[in-house]
Design a protein around this motif. Structure first.
Motif, mmCIF file in Angstrom:
data_model
loop_
_atom_site.group_PDB
_atom_site.id
_atom_site.type_symbol
_atom_site.label_atom_id
_atom_site.label_comp_id
_atom_site.label_asym_id
_atom_site.label_seq_id
_atom_site.Cartn_x
_atom_site.Cartn_y
_atom_site.Cartn_z
ATOM 1 N N GLY A 101 9.377 12.678 0.168
ATOM 2 C CA GLY A 101 9.127 11.520 0.699
ATOM 3 C C GLY A 101 10.030 11.209 1.813
ATOM 4 O O GLY A 101 9.593 10.694 2.597
ATOM 5 N N VAL A 102 11.246 11.169 1.323
ATOM 6 C CA VAL A 102 12.324 10.755 2.382
ATOM 7 C C VAL A 102 12.203 11.716 3.409
ATOM 8 O O VAL A 102 12.422 11.067 4.581
ATOM 9 C CB VAL A 102 13.757 10.819 1.539
ATOM 10 N N MET B 142 11.333 4.200 2.974
ATOM 11 C CA MET B 142 12.426 4.881 2.102
ATOM 12 C C MET B 142 12.724 4.208 0.970
ATOM 13 O O MET B 142 13.161 4.922 0.009
ATOM 14 C CB MET B 142 13.543 4.677 3.483
ATOM 15 N N LEU B 143 12.568 2.922 0.780
ATOM 16 C CA LEU B 143 12.745 2.300 -0.344
ATOM 17 C C LEU B 143 11.870 2.697 -1.467
ATOM 18 O O LEU B 143 12.175 2.884 -2.709
ATOM 19 C CB LEU B 143 12.715 0.824 -0.107
ATOM 20 N N ALA B 144 10.612 2.807 -0.804
ATOM 21 C CA ALA B 144 9.628 3.338 -1.957
ATOM 22 C C ALA B 144 9.758 4.615 -2.456
ATOM 23 O O ALA B 144 9.826 4.892 -3.793
ATOM 24 C CB ALA B 144 8.212 3.358 -1.362
ATOM 25 N N ASN B 145 10.418 5.618 -1.740
ATOM 26 C CA ASN B 145 10.583 7.024 -2.297
ATOM 27 C C ASN B 145 11.856 7.016 -2.931
ATOM 28 O O ASN B 145 11.876 7.774 -4.095
ATOM 29 C CB ASN B 145 10.767 7.894 -1.038
ATOM 30 N N ILE C 83 0.720 -1.129 -0.060
ATOM 31 C CA ILE C 83 0.051 0.010 -0.041
ATOM 32 C C ILE C 83 0.698 1.253 -0.042
ATOM 33 O O ILE C 83 0.644 2.224 -0.819
ATOM 34 C CB ILE C 83 -0.921 -0.128 1.282
ATOM 35 N N VAL C 84 1.818 1.139 0.796
ATOM 36 C CA VAL C 84 2.723 2.601 0.928
ATOM 37 C C VAL C 84 3.277 2.804 -0.503
ATOM 38 O O VAL C 84 3.465 3.827 -1.038
ATOM 39 C CB VAL C 84 3.929 2.141 1.974
#
Length: 500
Positions: A118-119, A363-366, A61-62
Protein backbone atom coordinates in the motif's frame (compact mmCIF):
# COMPACT_ATOMS: atom_id res chain seq x y z
CA UNK A 1 6.43 21.70 -0.58
CA UNK A 2 4.17 24.64 0.29
CA UNK A 3 1.15 22.54 -0.72
CA UNK A 4 2.35 19.64 1.43
CA UNK A 5 2.80 21.88 4.46
CA UNK A 6 -0.61 23.45 3.87
CA UNK A 7 -2.15 19.95 3.69
CA UNK A 8 -0.85 18.86 7.10
CA UNK A 9 -3.55 20.68 9.16
CA UNK A 10 -6.26 19.11 6.97
CA UNK A 11 -4.98 15.59 7.65
CA UNK A 12 -4.13 15.92 11.33
CA UNK A 13 -7.33 17.74 12.22
CA UNK A 14 -8.91 15.94 15.25
CA UNK A 15 -12.18 15.31 13.37
CA UNK A 16 -10.34 13.87 10.34
CA UNK A 17 -8.25 11.57 12.55
CA UNK A 18 -11.38 10.42 14.39
CA UNK A 19 -13.10 9.60 11.07
CA UNK A 20 -10.04 7.71 9.84
CA UNK A 21 -9.83 5.65 13.03
CA UNK A 22 -13.55 4.84 13.07
CA UNK A 23 -13.54 3.83 9.39
CA UNK A 24 -10.40 1.73 9.92
CA UNK A 25 -12.21 -0.32 12.59
CA UNK A 26 -15.30 -0.50 10.37
CA UNK A 27 -13.16 -1.78 7.48
CA UNK A 28 -11.56 -4.45 9.66
CA UNK A 29 -15.00 -5.70 10.67
CA UNK A 30 -16.33 -5.69 7.08
CA UNK A 31 -13.29 -7.55 5.75
CA UNK A 32 -13.32 -10.15 8.50
CA UNK A 33 -16.96 -11.15 7.88
CA UNK A 34 -17.29 -13.41 4.81
CA UNK A 35 -19.85 -12.07 2.35
CA UNK A 36 -19.43 -8.40 3.27
CA UNK A 37 -17.36 -6.63 0.61
CA UNK A 38 -15.40 -3.38 0.62
CA UNK A 39 -17.57 -2.15 -2.27
CA UNK A 40 -20.72 -2.70 -0.23
CA UNK A 41 -19.21 -0.87 2.74
CA UNK A 42 -18.13 2.02 0.49
CA UNK A 43 -21.69 2.41 -0.77
CA UNK A 44 -22.88 2.49 2.85
CA UNK A 45 -20.39 5.27 3.70
CA UNK A 46 -21.36 7.56 0.81
CA UNK A 47 -24.45 9.15 2.47
CA UNK A 48 -22.38 9.89 5.57
CA UNK A 49 -19.60 11.56 3.54
CA UNK A 50 -22.07 14.17 2.24
CA UNK A 51 -21.84 15.86 5.65
CA UNK A 52 -18.03 15.94 5.71
CA UNK A 53 -15.32 18.10 4.20
CA UNK A 54 -13.50 16.64 1.15
CA UNK A 55 -10.44 15.28 2.99
CA UNK A 56 -12.23 13.30 5.76
CA UNK A 57 -14.86 12.17 3.21
CA UNK A 58 -12.30 10.61 0.85
CA UNK A 59 -10.14 9.55 3.80
CA UNK A 60 -13.06 7.56 5.24
CA UNK A 61 -13.42 5.51 2.04
CA UNK A 62 -9.67 5.10 1.48
CA UNK A 63 -9.01 3.88 5.03
CA UNK A 64 -12.02 1.57 5.16
CA UNK A 65 -11.24 -0.12 1.83
CA UNK A 66 -7.55 -0.62 2.66
CA UNK A 67 -8.40 -2.24 6.00
CA UNK A 68 -11.17 -4.39 4.48
CA UNK A 69 -8.88 -5.80 1.78
CA UNK A 70 -6.35 -6.89 4.42
CA UNK A 71 -8.93 -8.10 6.96
CA UNK A 72 -10.37 -10.55 4.42
CA UNK A 73 -7.21 -12.61 5.03
CA UNK A 74 -8.27 -13.30 8.64
CA UNK A 75 -11.20 -15.66 7.88
CA UNK A 76 -9.09 -17.08 5.05
CA UNK A 77 -6.49 -18.22 7.57
CA UNK A 78 -8.81 -19.24 10.40
CA UNK A 79 -11.75 -20.97 8.68
CA UNK A 80 -10.72 -21.13 4.99
CA UNK A 81 -13.38 -18.68 3.84
CA UNK A 82 -11.86 -15.76 1.89
CA UNK A 83 -13.50 -12.41 2.48
CA UNK A 84 -12.70 -11.23 -1.07
CA UNK A 85 -11.76 -12.75 -4.42
CA UNK A 86 -8.23 -11.45 -3.87
CA UNK A 87 -7.80 -13.61 -0.75
CA UNK A 88 -9.15 -16.60 -2.67
CA UNK A 89 -5.97 -16.59 -4.78
CA UNK A 90 -3.86 -17.86 -1.87
CA UNK A 91 -6.52 -19.41 0.37
CA UNK A 92 -4.88 -22.88 0.45
CA UNK A 93 -1.43 -21.60 1.42
CA UNK A 94 -2.73 -19.37 4.19
CA UNK A 95 -5.14 -21.94 5.63
CA UNK A 96 -2.62 -24.79 5.57
CA UNK A 97 -0.09 -22.60 7.36
CA UNK A 98 -2.69 -22.25 10.13
CA UNK A 99 -3.22 -26.02 10.22
CA UNK A 100 0.52 -26.45 10.72
CA UNK A 101 0.45 -24.08 13.69
CA UNK A 102 1.86 -21.12 11.73
CA UNK A 103 -1.24 -18.92 11.63
CA UNK A 104 0.79 -16.15 13.26
CA UNK A 105 3.43 -16.20 10.53
CA UNK A 106 0.84 -16.34 7.75
CA UNK A 107 -1.24 -13.43 9.06
CA UNK A 108 1.89 -11.51 10.03
CA UNK A 109 3.08 -11.78 6.43
CA UNK A 110 -0.32 -10.61 5.20
CA UNK A 111 -0.43 -7.49 7.37
CA UNK A 112 3.18 -6.43 6.71
CA UNK A 113 3.14 -7.11 2.94
CA UNK A 114 -0.24 -5.36 2.61
CA UNK A 115 1.15 -2.29 4.37
CA UNK A 116 4.35 -2.27 2.29
CA UNK A 117 2.42 -2.77 -0.95
CA UNK A 118 0.00 0.00 0.00
CA UNK A 119 2.82 2.43 0.83
CA UNK A 120 4.55 1.60 -2.47
CA UNK A 121 1.34 2.15 -4.43
CA UNK A 122 0.76 5.45 -2.63
CA UNK A 123 4.28 6.68 -3.48
CA UNK A 124 3.69 5.79 -7.13
CA UNK A 125 0.33 7.60 -6.98
CA UNK A 126 2.00 10.72 -5.54
CA UNK A 127 5.00 10.81 -7.89
CA UNK A 128 3.92 9.43 -11.25
CA UNK A 129 0.10 9.57 -11.42
CA UNK A 130 -0.27 11.69 -14.58
CA UNK A 131 2.41 9.80 -16.55
CA UNK A 132 1.10 6.34 -15.65
CA UNK A 133 -2.48 7.34 -16.34
CA UNK A 134 -1.51 8.27 -19.91
CA UNK A 135 -0.18 4.74 -20.42
CA UNK A 136 -3.40 3.21 -19.08
CA UNK A 137 -5.40 5.23 -21.60
CA UNK A 138 -3.68 3.31 -24.41
CA UNK A 139 -5.48 0.16 -23.28
CA UNK A 140 -8.49 -0.59 -25.49
CA UNK A 141 -10.64 -3.71 -25.82
CA UNK A 142 -7.81 -5.46 -27.72
CA UNK A 143 -5.31 -5.04 -24.88
CA UNK A 144 -7.87 -5.97 -22.24
CA UNK A 145 -8.80 -9.11 -24.16
CA UNK A 146 -5.21 -10.36 -24.19
CA UNK A 147 -4.69 -9.31 -20.57
CA UNK A 148 -7.78 -11.27 -19.52
CA UNK A 149 -6.66 -14.30 -21.56
CA UNK A 150 -3.23 -14.05 -19.94
CA UNK A 151 -4.98 -14.11 -16.57
CA UNK A 152 -7.06 -17.15 -17.57
CA UNK A 153 -3.89 -18.90 -18.69
CA UNK A 154 -2.75 -18.65 -15.11
CA UNK A 155 -5.53 -21.11 -14.21
CA UNK A 156 -3.37 -24.03 -15.31
CA UNK A 157 -0.52 -22.79 -13.13
CA UNK A 158 -2.86 -22.23 -10.18
CA UNK A 159 -4.18 -25.79 -10.29
CA UNK A 160 -2.47 -28.24 -7.94
CA UNK A 161 -3.67 -31.31 -9.85
CA UNK A 162 -3.31 -32.33 -13.47
CA UNK A 163 -3.60 -29.89 -16.35
CA UNK A 164 -6.78 -31.61 -17.54
CA UNK A 165 -8.48 -31.17 -14.16
CA UNK A 166 -7.42 -27.50 -14.01
CA UNK A 167 -8.90 -26.89 -17.47
CA UNK A 168 -12.11 -28.69 -16.43
CA UNK A 169 -12.38 -26.44 -13.39
CA UNK A 170 -11.70 -23.33 -15.50
CA UNK A 171 -14.43 -24.32 -17.99
CA UNK A 172 -16.91 -24.71 -15.13
CA UNK A 173 -16.11 -21.18 -13.95
CA UNK A 174 -16.50 -19.81 -17.49
CA UNK A 175 -19.83 -21.63 -17.83
CA UNK A 176 -21.13 -20.03 -14.62
CA UNK A 177 -19.88 -16.62 -15.82
CA UNK A 178 -21.89 -16.97 -19.05
CA UNK A 179 -25.25 -17.12 -17.22
CA UNK A 180 -27.42 -14.04 -17.84
CA UNK A 181 -28.04 -11.68 -20.74
CA UNK A 182 -25.73 -11.89 -23.74
CA UNK A 183 -23.72 -8.67 -23.78
CA UNK A 184 -24.08 -8.17 -27.56
CA UNK A 185 -27.60 -9.39 -28.39
CA UNK A 186 -29.35 -9.16 -25.02
CA UNK A 187 -30.50 -12.77 -25.35
CA UNK A 188 -30.87 -14.63 -22.00
CA UNK A 189 -28.54 -17.60 -21.52
CA UNK A 190 -29.02 -20.46 -19.04
CA UNK A 191 -31.59 -18.49 -17.04
CA UNK A 192 -34.41 -21.09 -17.42
CA UNK A 193 -37.03 -18.37 -17.13
CA UNK A 194 -35.70 -17.04 -13.81
CA UNK A 195 -35.69 -13.23 -13.87
CA UNK A 196 -33.24 -13.13 -10.97
CA UNK A 197 -30.58 -14.74 -13.21
CA UNK A 198 -30.88 -12.18 -16.02
CA UNK A 199 -28.09 -10.11 -14.48
CA UNK A 200 -25.91 -13.21 -14.15
CA UNK A 201 -24.69 -15.23 -11.20
CA UNK A 202 -23.83 -12.88 -8.34
CA UNK A 203 -20.14 -13.18 -7.61
CA UNK A 204 -20.20 -12.94 -3.80
CA UNK A 205 -22.74 -15.79 -3.26
CA UNK A 206 -20.74 -17.92 -5.72
CA UNK A 207 -17.47 -17.11 -3.93
CA UNK A 208 -19.02 -18.01 -0.55
CA UNK A 209 -20.34 -21.21 -2.12
CA UNK A 210 -16.93 -22.16 -3.50
CA UNK A 211 -15.25 -21.93 -0.11
CA UNK A 212 -17.72 -21.78 2.81
CA UNK A 213 -20.16 -24.55 1.90
CA UNK A 214 -17.45 -27.22 1.28
CA UNK A 215 -15.96 -26.41 4.68
CA UNK A 216 -19.36 -26.82 6.35
CA UNK A 217 -19.98 -30.14 4.60
CA UNK A 218 -16.46 -31.32 5.39
CA UNK A 219 -16.84 -30.36 9.06
CA UNK A 220 -19.92 -32.58 9.32
CA UNK A 221 -18.78 -35.50 7.15
CA UNK A 222 -15.24 -35.71 8.49
CA UNK A 223 -15.82 -34.53 12.05
CA UNK A 224 -13.98 -37.54 13.52
CA UNK A 225 -10.85 -36.83 11.47
CA UNK A 226 -10.42 -33.16 12.30
CA UNK A 227 -7.09 -32.00 13.66
CA UNK A 228 -7.13 -29.32 16.32
CA UNK A 229 -5.49 -26.19 14.99
CA UNK A 230 -2.96 -24.35 17.14
CA UNK A 231 -4.16 -20.91 18.13
CA UNK A 232 -2.17 -17.69 18.40
CA UNK A 233 -1.37 -17.39 22.08
CA UNK A 234 0.82 -14.29 22.00
CA UNK A 235 1.43 -11.30 19.72
CA UNK A 236 5.09 -12.24 19.25
CA UNK A 237 3.99 -15.25 17.20
CA UNK A 238 3.10 -12.82 14.41
CA UNK A 239 6.79 -11.94 14.14
CA UNK A 240 8.38 -15.37 14.65
CA UNK A 241 10.39 -15.92 11.50
CA UNK A 242 8.72 -12.93 9.82
CA UNK A 243 11.90 -10.96 9.17
CA UNK A 244 13.70 -14.02 7.83
CA UNK A 245 10.82 -14.87 5.49
CA UNK A 246 10.49 -11.31 4.20
CA UNK A 247 14.22 -11.12 3.53
CA UNK A 248 14.17 -14.49 1.77
CA UNK A 249 11.37 -13.34 -0.52
CA UNK A 250 12.37 -9.66 -0.76
CA UNK A 251 12.39 -9.77 -4.57
CA UNK A 252 8.88 -11.26 -4.50
CA UNK A 253 7.77 -8.41 -2.25
CA UNK A 254 9.12 -5.85 -4.73
CA UNK A 255 7.68 -7.71 -7.73
CA UNK A 256 4.24 -8.04 -6.12
CA UNK A 257 4.15 -4.33 -5.26
CA UNK A 258 5.14 -3.27 -8.78
CA UNK A 259 2.81 -5.70 -10.57
CA UNK A 260 -0.07 -4.87 -8.23
CA UNK A 261 0.33 -1.14 -8.85
CA UNK A 262 0.56 -1.55 -12.63
CA UNK A 263 -2.48 -3.85 -12.78
CA UNK A 264 -4.41 -1.57 -10.42
CA UNK A 265 -3.80 1.38 -12.73
CA UNK A 266 -5.60 -0.42 -15.57
CA UNK A 267 -9.28 0.64 -15.48
CA UNK A 268 -11.55 -2.18 -14.35
CA UNK A 269 -8.78 -4.49 -13.13
CA UNK A 270 -8.59 -3.90 -9.36
CA UNK A 271 -7.00 -5.84 -6.50
CA UNK A 272 -8.81 -9.12 -7.27
CA UNK A 273 -7.21 -9.63 -10.68
CA UNK A 274 -3.89 -8.24 -9.38
CA UNK A 275 -3.74 -10.88 -6.62
CA UNK A 276 -4.54 -13.76 -8.99
CA UNK A 277 -2.04 -12.69 -11.65
CA UNK A 278 0.81 -12.01 -9.18
CA UNK A 279 0.21 -15.36 -7.47
CA UNK A 280 0.38 -17.13 -10.85
CA UNK A 281 3.54 -15.20 -11.82
CA UNK A 282 5.08 -16.08 -8.46
CA UNK A 283 4.39 -19.78 -9.01
CA UNK A 284 5.65 -19.65 -12.60
CA UNK A 285 9.03 -18.20 -11.65
CA UNK A 286 9.43 -19.95 -8.30
CA UNK A 287 12.20 -22.45 -7.66
CA UNK A 288 9.67 -24.56 -5.74
CA UNK A 289 6.37 -24.36 -7.68
CA UNK A 290 5.29 -27.75 -6.34
CA UNK A 291 5.04 -26.23 -2.82
CA UNK A 292 2.38 -23.70 -3.80
CA UNK A 293 -0.98 -24.56 -2.29
CA UNK A 294 0.63 -26.58 0.52
CA UNK A 295 1.24 -23.76 2.99
CA UNK A 296 4.18 -22.06 1.25
CA UNK A 297 4.93 -18.42 2.06
CA UNK A 298 6.23 -17.24 -1.35
CA UNK A 299 2.82 -16.77 -3.00
CA UNK A 300 1.52 -14.98 0.12
CA UNK A 301 4.27 -12.36 -0.12
CA UNK A 302 3.59 -11.63 -3.81
CA UNK A 303 -0.20 -11.49 -3.59
CA UNK A 304 -0.30 -9.76 -0.20
CA UNK A 305 1.78 -6.89 -1.56
CA UNK A 306 -0.28 -6.77 -4.78
CA UNK A 307 -3.61 -6.48 -2.91
CA UNK A 308 -3.11 -3.04 -1.46
CA UNK A 309 -0.69 -1.67 -4.05
CA UNK A 310 -3.43 -2.30 -6.66
CA UNK A 311 -5.90 -0.48 -4.42
CA UNK A 312 -3.67 2.62 -4.50
CA UNK A 313 -2.92 2.18 -8.21
CA UNK A 314 -6.63 2.23 -9.04
CA UNK A 315 -6.76 5.87 -7.95
CA UNK A 316 -4.31 6.92 -10.69
CA UNK A 317 -6.82 6.91 -13.60
CA UNK A 318 -9.58 7.96 -11.19
CA UNK A 319 -7.80 11.14 -10.05
CA UNK A 320 -6.22 12.08 -13.38
CA UNK A 321 -8.96 11.25 -15.89
CA UNK A 322 -12.06 10.37 -13.87
CA UNK A 323 -11.87 6.77 -15.12
CA UNK A 324 -12.61 4.22 -12.36
CA UNK A 325 -9.85 1.70 -11.72
CA UNK A 326 -12.25 -0.58 -9.83
CA UNK A 327 -15.73 -0.58 -8.30
CA UNK A 328 -14.60 1.36 -5.22
CA UNK A 329 -13.00 4.19 -7.18
CA UNK A 330 -16.14 4.36 -9.34
CA UNK A 331 -18.00 5.38 -6.18
CA UNK A 332 -15.17 7.67 -5.09
CA UNK A 333 -15.32 9.59 -8.39
CA UNK A 334 -18.93 10.49 -7.61
CA UNK A 335 -17.91 11.70 -4.14
CA UNK A 336 -15.09 13.79 -5.67
CA UNK A 337 -17.54 15.54 -7.99
CA UNK A 338 -19.92 16.23 -5.11
CA UNK A 339 -17.07 17.76 -3.12
CA UNK A 340 -15.95 19.97 -6.01
CA UNK A 341 -12.73 18.03 -6.64
CA UNK A 342 -13.51 17.31 -10.28
CA UNK A 343 -11.16 14.52 -11.44
CA UNK A 344 -8.82 15.52 -14.26
CA UNK A 345 -5.32 16.90 -14.85
CA UNK A 346 -6.36 20.33 -13.50
CA UNK A 347 -7.28 18.88 -10.08
CA UNK A 348 -3.55 18.81 -9.23
CA UNK A 349 -3.38 22.57 -9.90
CA UNK A 350 -6.76 23.89 -8.77
CA UNK A 351 -6.99 21.69 -5.64
CA UNK A 352 -3.33 20.95 -4.95
CA UNK A 353 -3.65 21.22 -1.16
CA UNK A 354 -6.65 18.86 -0.94
CA UNK A 355 -5.02 16.34 -3.31
CA UNK A 356 -1.82 16.27 -1.23
CA UNK A 357 -3.93 15.81 1.89
CA UNK A 358 -5.66 12.81 0.27
CA UNK A 359 -2.25 11.33 -0.59
CA UNK A 360 -1.20 11.73 3.06
CA UNK A 361 -4.38 9.93 4.16
CA UNK A 362 -3.40 7.04 1.86
CA UNK A 363 -0.03 6.82 3.58
CA UNK A 364 -1.54 7.13 7.07
CA UNK A 365 -4.12 4.42 6.34
CA UNK A 366 -1.45 1.93 5.24
CA UNK A 367 0.72 2.70 8.25
CA UNK A 368 -2.25 2.28 10.61
CA UNK A 369 -2.84 -1.14 9.05
CA UNK A 370 0.05 -2.66 11.03
CA UNK A 371 -1.03 -1.89 14.64
CA UNK A 372 -4.77 -2.19 13.95
CA UNK A 373 -4.26 -5.31 11.84
CA UNK A 374 -2.30 -6.98 14.62
CA UNK A 375 -5.06 -6.06 17.08
CA UNK A 376 -7.70 -7.60 14.79
CA UNK A 377 -5.65 -10.80 14.39
CA UNK A 378 -5.20 -11.20 18.13
CA UNK A 379 -8.92 -10.64 18.79
CA UNK A 380 -9.86 -13.18 16.07
CA UNK A 381 -7.32 -15.80 17.17
CA UNK A 382 -9.64 -17.54 19.72
CA UNK A 383 -11.67 -18.77 16.74
CA UNK A 384 -8.92 -21.35 16.18
CA UNK A 385 -9.70 -22.93 19.56
CA UNK A 386 -13.23 -23.80 18.50
CA UNK A 387 -13.78 -27.02 16.57
CA UNK A 388 -14.99 -26.82 12.99
CA UNK A 389 -18.11 -28.82 13.87
CA UNK A 390 -19.13 -26.24 16.47
CA UNK A 391 -18.33 -23.37 14.10
CA UNK A 392 -20.32 -24.87 11.18
CA UNK A 393 -23.73 -23.38 12.16
CA UNK A 394 -22.18 -19.94 12.72
CA UNK A 395 -20.33 -20.11 9.40
CA UNK A 396 -23.54 -21.19 7.66
CA UNK A 397 -25.41 -18.26 9.23
CA UNK A 398 -22.82 -15.73 8.05
CA UNK A 399 -22.80 -17.37 4.61
CA UNK A 400 -26.59 -17.13 4.25
CA UNK A 401 -26.73 -13.52 5.47
CA UNK A 402 -23.78 -12.50 3.28
CA UNK A 403 -25.31 -14.10 0.18
CA UNK A 404 -28.82 -12.76 0.79
CA UNK A 405 -27.58 -9.21 1.40
CA UNK A 406 -26.16 -8.91 -2.14
CA UNK A 407 -29.46 -8.94 -4.05
CA UNK A 408 -31.97 -9.37 -1.19
CA UNK A 409 -33.03 -12.53 -3.00
CA UNK A 410 -33.49 -16.19 -2.15
CA UNK A 411 -31.83 -16.96 -5.50
CA UNK A 412 -28.47 -15.84 -4.07
CA UNK A 413 -28.77 -18.42 -1.27
CA UNK A 414 -29.67 -21.14 -3.80
CA UNK A 415 -26.64 -20.15 -5.94
CA UNK A 416 -24.42 -20.40 -2.87
CA UNK A 417 -25.67 -23.89 -1.99
CA UNK A 418 -25.54 -25.28 -5.55
CA UNK A 419 -22.05 -23.89 -6.23
CA UNK A 420 -20.91 -25.11 -2.80
CA UNK A 421 -22.06 -28.68 -3.44
CA UNK A 422 -20.26 -28.71 -6.79
CA UNK A 423 -17.12 -27.29 -5.12
CA UNK A 424 -17.21 -30.00 -2.44
CA UNK A 425 -17.49 -32.76 -5.06
CA UNK A 426 -14.63 -31.18 -7.02
CA UNK A 427 -12.32 -31.07 -3.99
CA UNK A 428 -13.20 -34.63 -3.00
CA UNK A 429 -12.10 -35.74 -6.49
CA UNK A 430 -8.89 -33.65 -6.47
CA UNK A 431 -10.21 -31.08 -8.96
CA UNK A 432 -8.85 -27.63 -7.96
CA UNK A 433 -11.39 -24.91 -7.18
CA UNK A 434 -9.09 -21.91 -7.83
CA UNK A 435 -9.31 -22.10 -11.67
CA UNK A 436 -13.13 -22.12 -11.46
CA UNK A 437 -13.08 -18.96 -9.33
CA UNK A 438 -10.67 -17.33 -11.79
CA UNK A 439 -12.95 -18.29 -14.69
CA UNK A 440 -15.89 -16.70 -12.89
CA UNK A 441 -13.90 -13.52 -12.21
CA UNK A 442 -12.53 -13.05 -15.74
CA UNK A 443 -15.11 -14.79 -17.94
CA UNK A 444 -17.25 -11.69 -18.49
CA UNK A 445 -14.15 -9.55 -19.12
CA UNK A 446 -12.91 -11.92 -21.84
CA UNK A 447 -16.28 -12.20 -23.57
CA UNK A 448 -17.08 -8.49 -23.50
CA UNK A 449 -13.71 -7.42 -24.91
CA UNK A 450 -13.67 -10.22 -27.50
CA UNK A 451 -17.06 -9.18 -28.93
CA UNK A 452 -16.17 -5.47 -28.83
CA UNK A 453 -12.85 -6.09 -30.60
CA UNK A 454 -14.43 -8.27 -33.30
CA UNK A 455 -17.04 -5.57 -33.97
CA UNK A 456 -14.29 -2.94 -34.24
CA UNK A 457 -12.19 -5.12 -36.55
CA UNK A 458 -15.10 -6.32 -38.72
CA UNK A 459 -14.40 -9.93 -37.61
CA UNK A 460 -10.77 -9.75 -38.77
CA UNK A 461 -8.64 -11.70 -36.23
CA UNK A 462 -5.44 -9.91 -37.29
CA UNK A 463 -6.62 -6.67 -35.63
CA UNK A 464 -5.81 -8.28 -32.29
CA UNK A 465 -2.10 -7.92 -33.16
CA UNK A 466 -2.06 -4.57 -34.99
CA UNK A 467 -1.69 -2.33 -31.93
CA UNK A 468 1.82 -2.46 -30.33
CA UNK A 469 0.75 -3.22 -26.75
CA UNK A 470 -1.92 -5.69 -27.90
CA UNK A 471 0.62 -7.41 -30.16
CA UNK A 472 3.11 -7.87 -27.31
CA UNK A 473 0.44 -9.20 -24.95
CA UNK A 474 -0.88 -11.51 -27.69
CA UNK A 475 2.56 -12.98 -28.40
CA UNK A 476 3.16 -13.45 -24.65
CA UNK A 477 -0.16 -15.26 -24.24
CA UNK A 478 0.36 -17.54 -27.25
CA UNK A 479 3.93 -18.26 -26.11
CA UNK A 480 2.61 -19.25 -22.69
CA UNK A 481 0.17 -21.65 -24.37
CA UNK A 482 2.45 -23.28 -26.93
CA UNK A 483 5.95 -22.98 -25.43
CA UNK A 484 5.58 -26.08 -23.18
CA UNK A 485 4.36 -28.15 -26.15
CA UNK A 486 7.18 -26.92 -28.41
CA UNK A 487 9.79 -27.60 -25.72
CA UNK A 488 8.38 -31.08 -25.17
CA UNK A 489 8.50 -31.88 -28.91
CA UNK A 490 12.03 -30.47 -29.16
CA UNK A 491 13.31 -32.53 -26.22
CA UNK A 492 11.66 -35.65 -27.63
CA UNK A 493 13.31 -35.12 -31.01
CA UNK A 494 16.69 -34.55 -29.33
CA UNK A 495 16.36 -37.78 -27.37
CA UNK A 496 15.47 -39.72 -30.50
CA UNK A 497 18.52 -38.26 -32.28
CA UNK A 498 20.80 -39.29 -29.40
CA UNK A 499 19.42 -42.83 -29.25
CA UNK A 500 19.73 -43.23 -33.02
Amino acid sequence: MDNVIAALPLVFDPFTLMVIMACALFGLFIGAVPGLSATMATAMLVPITFYMAPVPAIGAIVTMSAMAIFASDIPTALIRIPGTAASAAYVDDLYKLSQRGKAGLGLGLCVITSAIGGVFGTLVLMIAAPQLAEVSLNFTSFEYFWLALLGLSAAVMLGTGSVVKSVMSLCLGLLVASVGLDGSSGFPRFTYGQESLLSGVSFVPALIGFFAVPEIIRAIVHRDKQEEAKSISRISELFDGLGKTLWKFRLNLARGSVLGTLIGILPGAGSDIAAWITYAVSKKFSKNPEKFGTGYEEGLVDSGAANNSALSGAYVPAMVFGIPGDSITAIVIGVLYVKGLNPGPMVFINNAVEVNAIFMVFMLANLLMVPLGILAIVLAAPVLKISKTALAPLILGFAIVGSFSIDISITSIIIMIVVGCFAYLMEENDIPVAPAVLGLVMGTLVERNLITSLIKGDNNPLVFFERPIAGVLGVMTLALWFAPLIIKIYRKSRRSEVTS
